[in-house]
Design an enzyme around this catalytic site. Sequence first.
Site, mmCIF file in Angstrom:
data_model
loop_
_atom_site.group_PDB
_atom_site.id
_atom_site.type_symbol
_atom_site.label_atom_id
_atom_site.label_comp_id
_atom_site.label_asym_id
_atom_site.label_seq_id
_atom_site.Cartn_x
_atom_site.Cartn_y
_atom_site.Cartn_z
ATOM 1 N N ASP A 11 0.916 -1.326 0.149
ATOM 2 C CA ASP A 11 0.052 0.063 -0.194
ATOM 3 C C ASP A 11 0.787 1.344 0.075
ATOM 4 O O ASP A 11 2.102 1.025 0.295
ATOM 5 C CB ASP A 11 -0.846 0.105 1.267
ATOM 6 C CG ASP A 11 -1.814 1.364 1.449
ATOM 7 O OD1 ASP A 11 -2.401 1.450 0.243
ATOM 8 O OD2 ASP A 11 -1.894 1.851 2.476
ATOM 9 N N SER A 12 0.094 2.351 -0.256
ATOM 10 C CA SER A 12 1.139 3.759 -0.229
ATOM 11 C C SER A 12 1.551 3.820 1.171
ATOM 12 O O SER A 12 2.146 4.791 1.481
ATOM 13 C CB SER A 12 0.395 5.035 -0.663
ATOM 14 O OG SER A 12 -0.941 4.787 0.147
ATOM 15 N N TYR A 43 -0.430 8.501 -2.636
ATOM 16 C CA TYR A 43 -0.490 8.138 -4.095
ATOM 17 C C TYR A 43 -1.818 8.793 -4.816
ATOM 18 O O TYR A 43 -1.750 8.962 -5.964
ATOM 19 C CB TYR A 43 -0.936 6.638 -4.406
ATOM 20 C CG TYR A 43 0.225 5.756 -3.999
ATOM 21 C CD1 TYR A 43 1.544 5.966 -3.440
ATOM 22 C CD2 TYR A 43 0.280 4.297 -4.469
ATOM 23 C CE1 TYR A 43 2.449 5.136 -3.192
ATOM 24 C CE2 TYR A 43 1.457 3.484 -4.382
ATOM 25 C CZ TYR A 43 2.708 3.658 -3.733
ATOM 26 O OH TYR A 43 3.617 2.895 -3.502
ATOM 27 N N GLY A 44 -2.795 9.126 -3.896
ATOM 28 C CA GLY A 44 -4.093 9.597 -4.491
ATOM 29 C C GLY A 44 -3.985 10.793 -5.452
ATOM 30 O O GLY A 44 -4.893 11.326 -6.047
ATOM 31 N N CYS A 74 -4.432 -1.302 -2.330
ATOM 32 C CA CYS A 74 -4.374 0.256 -2.198
ATOM 33 C C CYS A 74 -5.442 0.226 -3.511
ATOM 34 O O CYS A 74 -5.387 -0.092 -4.434
ATOM 35 C CB CYS A 74 -3.066 0.624 -2.675
ATOM 36 S SG CYS A 74 -3.141 2.437 -2.880
ATOM 37 N N ASN A 75 -6.336 1.207 -2.922
ATOM 38 C CA ASN A 75 -7.653 1.271 -4.144
ATOM 39 C C ASN A 75 -6.931 1.979 -5.372
ATOM 40 O O ASN A 75 -7.302 1.974 -6.373
ATOM 41 C CB ASN A 75 -8.879 2.051 -3.579
ATOM 42 C CG ASN A 75 -9.685 1.159 -2.623
ATOM 43 O OD1 ASN A 75 -10.820 0.671 -3.034
ATOM 44 N ND2 ASN A 75 -9.198 1.122 -1.275
ATOM 45 N N THR A 76 -6.232 2.996 -4.715
ATOM 46 C CA THR A 76 -5.532 4.057 -5.570
ATOM 47 C C THR A 76 -4.764 3.165 -6.618
ATOM 48 O O THR A 76 -4.743 3.382 -7.778
ATOM 49 C CB THR A 76 -4.891 5.011 -5.101
ATOM 50 O OG1 THR A 76 -5.677 5.836 -4.020
ATOM 51 C CG2 THR A 76 -4.558 6.381 -6.164
ATOM 52 N N CYS A 183 -10.901 3.736 0.306
ATOM 53 C CA CYS A 183 -9.518 3.904 0.491
ATOM 54 C C CYS A 183 -9.121 3.047 1.686
ATOM 55 O O CYS A 183 -9.863 2.994 2.639
ATOM 56 C CB CYS A 183 -9.211 5.350 0.761
ATOM 57 S SG CYS A 183 -7.385 5.609 1.356
ATOM 58 N N HIS A 185 -6.824 3.135 3.849
ATOM 59 C CA HIS A 185 -6.642 3.816 5.044
ATOM 60 C C HIS A 185 -8.063 4.005 6.018
ATOM 61 O O HIS A 185 -7.877 4.286 7.019
ATOM 62 C CB HIS A 185 -6.057 5.069 5.045
ATOM 63 C CG HIS A 185 -4.564 5.244 4.457
ATOM 64 N ND1 HIS A 185 -4.076 4.596 3.239
ATOM 65 C CD2 HIS A 185 -3.248 5.590 5.071
ATOM 66 C CE1 HIS A 185 -2.896 4.704 3.211
ATOM 67 N NE2 HIS A 185 -2.331 5.337 4.350
HETATM 68 N N1 DGL Z 1 -4.623 3.555 1.006
HETATM 69 C C1 DGL Z 1 -4.757 4.102 -0.388
HETATM 70 C C2 DGL Z 1 -6.135 3.577 -1.060
HETATM 71 O O1 DGL Z 1 -6.845 2.534 -0.751
HETATM 72 C C3 DGL Z 1 -4.126 5.343 -0.969
HETATM 73 C C4 DGL Z 1 -4.250 6.552 -0.209
HETATM 74 C C5 DGL Z 1 -3.193 7.335 -0.690
HETATM 75 O O2 DGL Z 1 -1.995 6.892 -0.928
HETATM 76 O O3 DGL Z 1 -3.659 8.413 -1.426
HETATM 77 O O4 DGL Z 1 -6.418 4.249 -2.037
#
Ligand code: DGL
Length: 258
Positions: A11-12, A43-44, A74-76, A183, A185
């Site tokens: 993940d990020s 990452y977003g 990580c969804n992004t 997300c 997080h």
């Molecule tokens: N945890 C991440 C997600 O599921 C990304 C958060 C990020 O780095 O912007 O999208």
Amino acid sequence: MDNNKPIGIFDSGIGGTSIWKEIHHLLPNEKTIYLADSKNAPYGQKSKEEIIALSMKNTDLLLEMNCKLIVVACNTATTNAIWELRAKYDVPFIGIEPAIKPAANQSLTQTIGILATQGTLNSELFNKTIEKYQNTKIIEQVGHGLVQLIENGKINSTEMTELLRSYLTPMIEANIDYLVLGCSHYPYLIPQIKKMLPKHIQIIDSGEAVARQTQTLLKEKIGFTTAQNSESVFYTNTDPSVLQSILGNGYSIERKDF
Ligand code: DGL
């Protein structure tokens, strides 16, 4: 034997540990290696090209560590890079996407909210997914600032409460009955979110579904480990203290440059 290799997860940052927890709960004997790329979070707000490059860097490291499959927690990263990852590598990938389907299918008000990063909400994959739910009103909200606060250990701060309130109030006013956490997080914010939402609004995230998918893939294609004692190893490329605080004691956390 391949089935005794570890499951790689990245993940990020620390958010994907919400997915790791579900995987570890369902598959307690499997060895896992988790990469928290906190140095490059969030990452977003990065470009698709940057997200692909970071996802490949994480994948290369997990493959060097001999992983049998990779969970993009990580969804992004999933919504921006999963096609490119699958095209480049032979290892199987499991991605995580916002749980729009169960929310849209169960919504009685036909109005659902989604809180996710800009990268996820702008992605082609996410926009293709929501095209299938034309009869559901989807209120999209970018969770600006939430990931940074979580990464900085400020889950229970006033800033967090204020941001969440500003993002959730318009959704409550629009009469949502499902809130999708898009997300990895954000599950760490559920206790606060619950206090703000009226009781009838359900919160959905994708952690359990990803763990079940991981189980199915192991069962059908790769094989479960034959080991009896699992080992969970975590690598972070920044100060490990926040990761340590959300995991609690008893886990191996190492700082590493990647
Ligand atoms: N945890 C991440 C997600 O599921 C990304 C958060 C990020 O780095 O912007 O999208």
